[in-house]
Scaffold this active site. Structure first.
Site, mmCIF file in Angstrom:
data_model
loop_
_atom_site.group_PDB
_atom_site.id
_atom_site.type_symbol
_atom_site.label_atom_id
_atom_site.label_comp_id
_atom_site.label_asym_id
_atom_site.label_seq_id
_atom_site.Cartn_x
_atom_site.Cartn_y
_atom_site.Cartn_z
ATOM 1 N N ARG A 39 42.532 32.856 36.185
ATOM 2 C CA ARG A 39 41.482 33.443 35.335
ATOM 3 C C ARG A 39 41.411 32.763 33.969
ATOM 4 O O ARG A 39 40.328 32.645 33.396
ATOM 5 C CB ARG A 39 41.714 34.955 35.195
ATOM 6 C CG ARG A 39 41.348 35.689 36.475
ATOM 7 C CD ARG A 39 41.686 37.158 36.434
ATOM 8 N NE ARG A 39 40.996 37.862 37.511
ATOM 9 C CZ ARG A 39 41.270 39.088 37.895
ATOM 10 N NH1 ARG A 39 42.245 39.760 37.296
ATOM 11 N NH2 ARG A 39 40.596 39.668 38.870
ATOM 12 N N LYS A 197 41.099 48.223 57.416
ATOM 13 C CA LYS A 197 40.379 49.446 57.788
ATOM 14 C C LYS A 197 38.869 49.309 57.664
ATOM 15 O O LYS A 197 38.362 48.772 56.687
ATOM 16 C CB LYS A 197 40.854 50.608 56.904
ATOM 17 C CG LYS A 197 42.308 50.984 57.126
ATOM 18 C CD LYS A 197 42.678 52.204 56.309
ATOM 19 C CE LYS A 197 44.063 52.714 56.681
ATOM 20 N NZ LYS A 197 44.402 53.938 55.918
ATOM 21 N N GLY A 355 40.826 39.091 47.245
ATOM 22 C CA GLY A 355 42.199 38.629 47.043
ATOM 23 C C GLY A 355 42.868 38.068 48.279
ATOM 24 O O GLY A 355 43.442 36.975 48.256
ATOM 25 N N GLY A 378 36.694 43.651 43.437
ATOM 26 C CA GLY A 378 35.742 44.764 43.550
ATOM 27 C C GLY A 378 34.292 44.348 43.373
ATOM 28 O O GLY A 378 33.411 44.810 44.093
#
Length: 397
Positions: A39, A197, A355, A378
């Site tokens: 970053r 999931k 990620g 996100g």
């Protein structure tokens, strides 16, 4: 290309102007050292260019979750030296106490890192008072933090409406890549969606079936779709309560002309461990009651490679198997190498994010061969869900 947002190219003369630049410097640290400077490096093009153009560069960022209170353990003072080293230029740290006076002493070309924006309780609420507090320090605003763009915070959405706003180089690259991947992509388009999931990626799957030609489902979530097709998945990770939802996604895909790809051969074992003695490859209909599916098999892997050879665009989020544990990384690694080769030969635009996906691409040594790799988690997921990102929307107002 025409864009809905302005970039650094639209800023004009910035010499002597104070430019507030929102970056994502929320880096992992251990024993006072940065353990992954990705970053920090992503911020270099924008910060360096503005300094070279004579701006007074004031970098805004969050660090950890201090819950609206100053916390020395989450001070950006800890990141100032590592950021300076990556930039190859001096960076001054400025606390919120007496910040206006400190900013007034900066000269054109200087770079300063302001303290953690989340030390203000109103940052995460996009409080008007906090927006005004930040805005009075600058003349112009640049958002270069796509990974924080899904949050309507004072330093993202708020400042973009309070000052003339522009996208930084990292933000610009991210938005251009995302537009190529799902905004105005070249068809056929494939999406690879993996992960443990279905419940965490439901909105993504529902959105994608109407946008892509091929939806490749991997990871534990594939087991739920296999179960919906009547396959006995043994003791594999499977959300049996979501079989109805999986069937609804199959129906939506049929209506949209999207082909869903599930594995027909799988790698199974009786226990989840590296190279277990019970490891075997079988047809999906041959999974025993005491076995679990941990990766897709070589035939399914080859079939996916054949699908991608017919495609022009790929968006990828999530691994195909339990890639952290060998040999269940085989299919993900094979897919990574296939995508890299197709991208290098110019037949595929490949955009990957999240990620686990970035970790898998780095593990395969091919991250540099993708068209674009998003470091956002996100925000990338919400973009794949078709949601408007407040930090991006504010740049286009």
């Amino acid at each position: 290309m025409s864009r809905a947002f302005k970039t650094l190219d639209d800023m004009g003369d910035v010499s002597g102007k104070r430019v507030l630049v929102r970056e994502d410097l929320n880096v992992p640290m251990a024993d006072g050292a940065v353990t992954d400077d990705t970053r920090l490096r992503a911020a270099v093009p924008t910060v360096g260019e503005l300094a070279d153009r004579g701006a007074i560069v004031l970098v805004l960022a969050h660090f950890g979750r201090p819950k609206g209170q100053p916390d020395p353990a989450m001070s950006l003072a800890l990141v100032t030296k590592p950021f300076s080293q990556v930039l190859g230029r001096p960076v001054r740290y400025i606390d919120w106490e007496g910040d206006a006076e400190a900013v007034a002493t900066l000269q054109p070309g200087d770079i300063a890192l302001l303290e953690n924006t989340r030390f203000f309780g109103g940052e995460e609420r996009n409080d008007a008072g906090v927006v005004a507090r930040f805005a009075e320090l600058g003349d112009l605003y640049v958002n270069d933090a796509f990974s924080a763009a899904h949050r309507a915070h004072a330093s993202t959405a708020g400042l973009a409406r309070a000052l003339p706003a522009f996208a930084g180089r990292q933000m610009e690259a991210e938005l251009d890549a995302l537009d190529k991947a799902l905004g105005q992509p070249e068809h056929p388009v494939a999406a690879v969606v993996g992960g443990a999931k279905v419940s965490t990626k439901l909105d993504v799957l529902k959105h994608l079936v109407g946008r892509v030609d091929h939806l490749i489902i991997g990871g534990g979530m594939a087991n739920t779709f296999l179960a919906a097709r009547g396959v006995d998945v043994g003791k594999s990770l499977c959300e049996h309560d979501l079989v109805g939802t999986a069937n609804a996604i199959f129906d939506a895909a049929d209506a949209a002309g999207c082909t869903i790809h599930l594995p027909y051969d799988v790698v199974v074992a009786k226990e989840f461990a590296a190279n277990p003695p019970s490891l075997r490859t079988c047809n999906v209909h041959e999974v025993a009651a005491d076995e679990m599916i941990l990766d897709i098999g070589p035939a399914a892997s080859e079939a996916l490679a054949d699908v991608l050879k017919t495609c022009r665009t790929l968006v990828w989020n999530g691994p195909l198997g339990a890639f952290e544990t060998k040999p269940f990384d085989t299919a993900t690694m094979a897919l990574a190498h296939t995508v890299a080769a197709l991208t290098k030969e110019g037949s595929l635009v490949s955009v990957a994010g999240g990620g686990d996906t970035v970790a898998a691409l780095n593990q395969a040594g091919v991250a540099g061969d993708m068209t674009f790799v998003s470091t956002a988690g996100g925000a990338f997921l919400e973009w794949m869900e078709g949601k408007e990102l407040p930090g991006v929307a504010a740049l286009t107002h």
